[in-house]
Structures are given as structure tokens and as C-alpha cells.
Design a protein around this motif. Structure first.
Motif, PDB file in Angstrom:
ATOM      1  N   VAL A  94      46.461  47.726  44.670  1.00  0.00           N
ATOM      2  CA  VAL A  94      45.416  46.700  44.700  1.00  0.00           C
ATOM      3  C   VAL A  94      44.263  47.091  43.780  1.00  0.00           C
ATOM      4  CG1 VAL A  94      43.627  45.672  46.162  1.00  0.00           C
ATOM      5  CG2 VAL A  94      45.982  45.749  46.950  1.00  0.00           C
ATOM      6  N   ARG A  95      43.856  48.379  43.816  1.00  0.00           N
ATOM      7  CA  ARG A  95      42.789  48.827  42.911  1.00  0.00           C
ATOM      8  C   ARG A  95      43.178  48.621  41.454  1.00  0.00           C
ATOM      9  NH1 ARG A  95      42.049  53.107  46.665  1.00  0.00           N
ATOM     10  NH2 ARG A  95      43.400  54.465  45.450  1.00  0.00           N
ATOM     11  N   GLN A  96      44.428  48.922  41.109  1.00  0.00           N
ATOM     12  CA  GLN A  96      44.892  48.749  39.730  1.00  0.00           C
ATOM     13  C   GLN A  96      44.898  47.271  39.343  1.00  0.00           C
ATOM     14  OE1 GLN A  96      45.531  51.179  37.502  1.00  0.00           O
ATOM     15  NE2 GLN A  96      45.717  49.531  36.024  1.00  0.00           N
ATOM     16  N   LEU A  97      45.364  46.415  40.249  1.00  0.00           N
ATOM     17  CA  LEU A  97      45.377  44.981  39.957  1.00  0.00           C
ATOM     18  C   LEU A  97      43.970  44.435  39.772  1.00  0.00           C
ATOM     19  CD1 LEU A  97      48.178  43.778  42.405  1.00  0.00           C
ATOM     20  CD2 LEU A  97      48.286  43.842  39.910  1.00  0.00           C
ATOM     21  N   LEU A  98      43.022  44.885  40.598  1.00  0.00           N
ATOM     22  CA  LEU A  98      41.645  44.436  40.453  1.00  0.00           C
ATOM     23  C   LEU A  98      41.033  44.922  39.139  1.00  0.00           C
ATOM     24  CD1 LEU A  98      40.293  44.892  44.084  1.00  0.00           C
ATOM     25  CD2 LEU A  98      40.785  42.749  42.894  1.00  0.00           C
ATOM     26  N   ALA A  99      41.327  46.153  38.755  1.00  0.00           N
ATOM     27  CA  ALA A  99      40.822  46.677  37.482  1.00  0.00           C
ATOM     28  C   ALA A  99      41.416  45.892  36.315  1.00  0.00           C
ATOM     29  CB  ALA A  99      41.150  48.160  37.358  1.00  0.00           C
ATOM     30  N   ASP A 100      42.700  45.585  36.376  1.00  0.00           N
ATOM     31  CA  ASP A 100      43.329  44.797  35.314  1.00  0.00           C
ATOM     32  C   ASP A 100      42.716  43.409  35.227  1.00  0.00           C
ATOM     33  OD1 ASP A 100      44.974  46.926  34.772  1.00  0.00           O
ATOM     34  OD2 ASP A 100      46.734  46.079  35.804  1.00  0.00           O
ATOM     35  N   ARG A 101      42.439  42.804  36.380  1.00  0.00           N
ATOM     36  CA  ARG A 101      41.827  41.475  36.383  1.00  0.00           C
ATOM     37  C   ARG A 101      40.438  41.520  35.766  1.00  0.00           C
ATOM     38  NH1 ARG A 101      39.791  38.926  41.807  1.00  0.00           N
ATOM     39  NH2 ARG A 101      38.208  40.445  41.297  1.00  0.00           N
ATOM     40  N   ASP A 102      39.643  42.543  36.108  1.00  0.00           N
ATOM     41  CA  ASP A 102      38.307  42.673  35.543  1.00  0.00           C
ATOM     42  C   ASP A 102      38.353  42.851  34.031  1.00  0.00           C
ATOM     43  OD1 ASP A 102      37.249  42.388  38.056  1.00  0.00           O
ATOM     44  OD2 ASP A 102      36.919  44.549  38.367  1.00  0.00           O
ATOM     45  N   ASN A 116      50.487  52.499  53.057  1.00  0.00           N
ATOM     46  CA  ASN A 116      49.136  51.980  52.943  1.00  0.00           C
ATOM     47  C   ASN A 116      48.423  52.580  51.727  1.00  0.00           C
ATOM     48  OD1 ASN A 116      46.804  50.615  53.538  1.00  0.00           O
ATOM     49  ND2 ASN A 116      46.173  51.997  55.167  1.00  0.00           N
ATOM     50  N   PHE A 117      48.593  53.873  51.512  1.00  0.00           N
ATOM     51  CA  PHE A 117      47.987  54.536  50.360  1.00  0.00           C
ATOM     52  C   PHE A 117      48.498  53.930  49.059  1.00  0.00           C
ATOM     53  CE2 PHE A 117      48.296  57.877  47.106  1.00  0.00           C
ATOM     54  CZ  PHE A 117      46.944  58.156  46.946  1.00  0.00           C
ATOM     55  N   GLN A 118      49.804  53.711  48.960  1.00  0.00           N
ATOM     56  CA  GLN A 118      50.370  53.134  47.744  1.00  0.00           C
ATOM     57  C   GLN A 118      49.899  51.704  47.525  1.00  0.00           C
ATOM     58  OE1 GLN A 118      54.561  53.619  48.430  1.00  0.00           O
ATOM     59  NE2 GLN A 118      54.594  55.698  47.575  1.00  0.00           N
ATOM     60  N   LEU A 119      49.808  50.921  48.595  1.00  0.00           N
ATOM     61  CA  LEU A 119      49.328  49.544  48.461  1.00  0.00           C
ATOM     62  C   LEU A 119      47.871  49.495  48.030  1.00  0.00           C
ATOM     63  CD1 LEU A 119      51.021  47.819  51.512  1.00  0.00           C
ATOM     64  CD2 LEU A 119      51.526  47.468  49.102  1.00  0.00           C
ATOM     65  N   ARG A 120      47.047  50.376  48.588  1.00  0.00           N
ATOM     66  CA  ARG A 120      45.634  50.412  48.185  1.00  0.00           C
ATOM     67  C   ARG A 120      45.498  50.773  46.710  1.00  0.00           C
ATOM     68  NH1 ARG A 120      41.525  50.709  52.164  1.00  0.00           N
ATOM     69  NH2 ARG A 120      42.376  50.617  54.255  1.00  0.00           N
ATOM     70  N   ARG A 121      46.294  51.726  46.247  1.00  0.00           N
ATOM     71  CA  ARG A 121      46.253  52.115  44.837  1.00  0.00           C
ATOM     72  C   ARG A 121      46.688  50.947  43.951  1.00  0.00           C
ATOM     73  NH1 ARG A 121      49.780  57.121  43.112  1.00  0.00           N
ATOM     74  NH2 ARG A 121      51.212  55.783  44.199  1.00  0.00           N
TER      75      ARG A 121
END
Length: 88
Positions: free
Chosen positions: A52-60, A45-50
Motif C-alpha cells: 500500500v505504501r508503494q502504491l501510494l508513493a507511485d500515485r503521488d 499484514n506487513f507485506q500488504l502495508r508495504r
């Protein structure tokens, strides 16, 4: 045919391991297994959350870059129109 046989062998091995852990470990083995599974899920879960945060930052970043490029293109177009009006 070979796949079916391999699946059967793996199933028998897993069943034997389950029986052996219950027979020799008893109730404490169940608790240890549950604790192991809980820790494994927490790490996943920790790795998936990290991720997802990276993917959202890249999208932004990508959206901001595209927006800036669009604004620059619009500004160039407006400057061309202004220059054409000055010439005429």
C-alpha cells in the motif's frame, strides 16, 4: 462430478488431520497452530502495508508528473498568446 469427488476427498483429509492433531497433540497443538496462524497473519499484514505504501508513493509521483506536465502545457500556451500579441 470429478470436482465434487476431489472436494470430498480433500474435506475428508482435512477432517482426519484435524482429528489427528487434536488426538495426538491435544491442547499444546492448538496453541502451536494459533501461534502459527498469528505469525502468518502478521507477515501478510506487513507485506500488504508495504504494498500500500508503494502504491501510494507511485500515485503521488504520477500526480506530480501530471501536474508538472499540465503546468508546462499551460506555460507554452501563454507564451504562444504573448508572442501573438507582440506580433500584432
Amino acid at each position: 462430478m470429478l470436482d465434487r469427488l476431489a472436494l470430498l476427498v480433500v474435506g475428508v483429509i482435512c477432517a482426519w488431520l484435524a482429528w489427528a492433531s487434536w488426538h495426538f497433540g491435544g491442547e499444546p497443538m492448538t496453541g502451536m497452530f494459533m501461534a502459527f496462524v498469528l505469525v502468518a497473519y502478521a507477515v501478510d499484514n506487513f507485506q500488504l502495508r508495504r504494498q500500500v505504501r508503494q502504491l501510494l508513493a507511485d500515485r503521488d509521483k504520477r500526480e506530480k508528473r501530471e501536474k508538472d506536465a499540465g503546468l508546462r502545457r499551460l506555460m507554452r500556451g501563454l507564451l504562444v498568446v504573448r508572442d501573438k500579441r507582440k506580433e500584432s
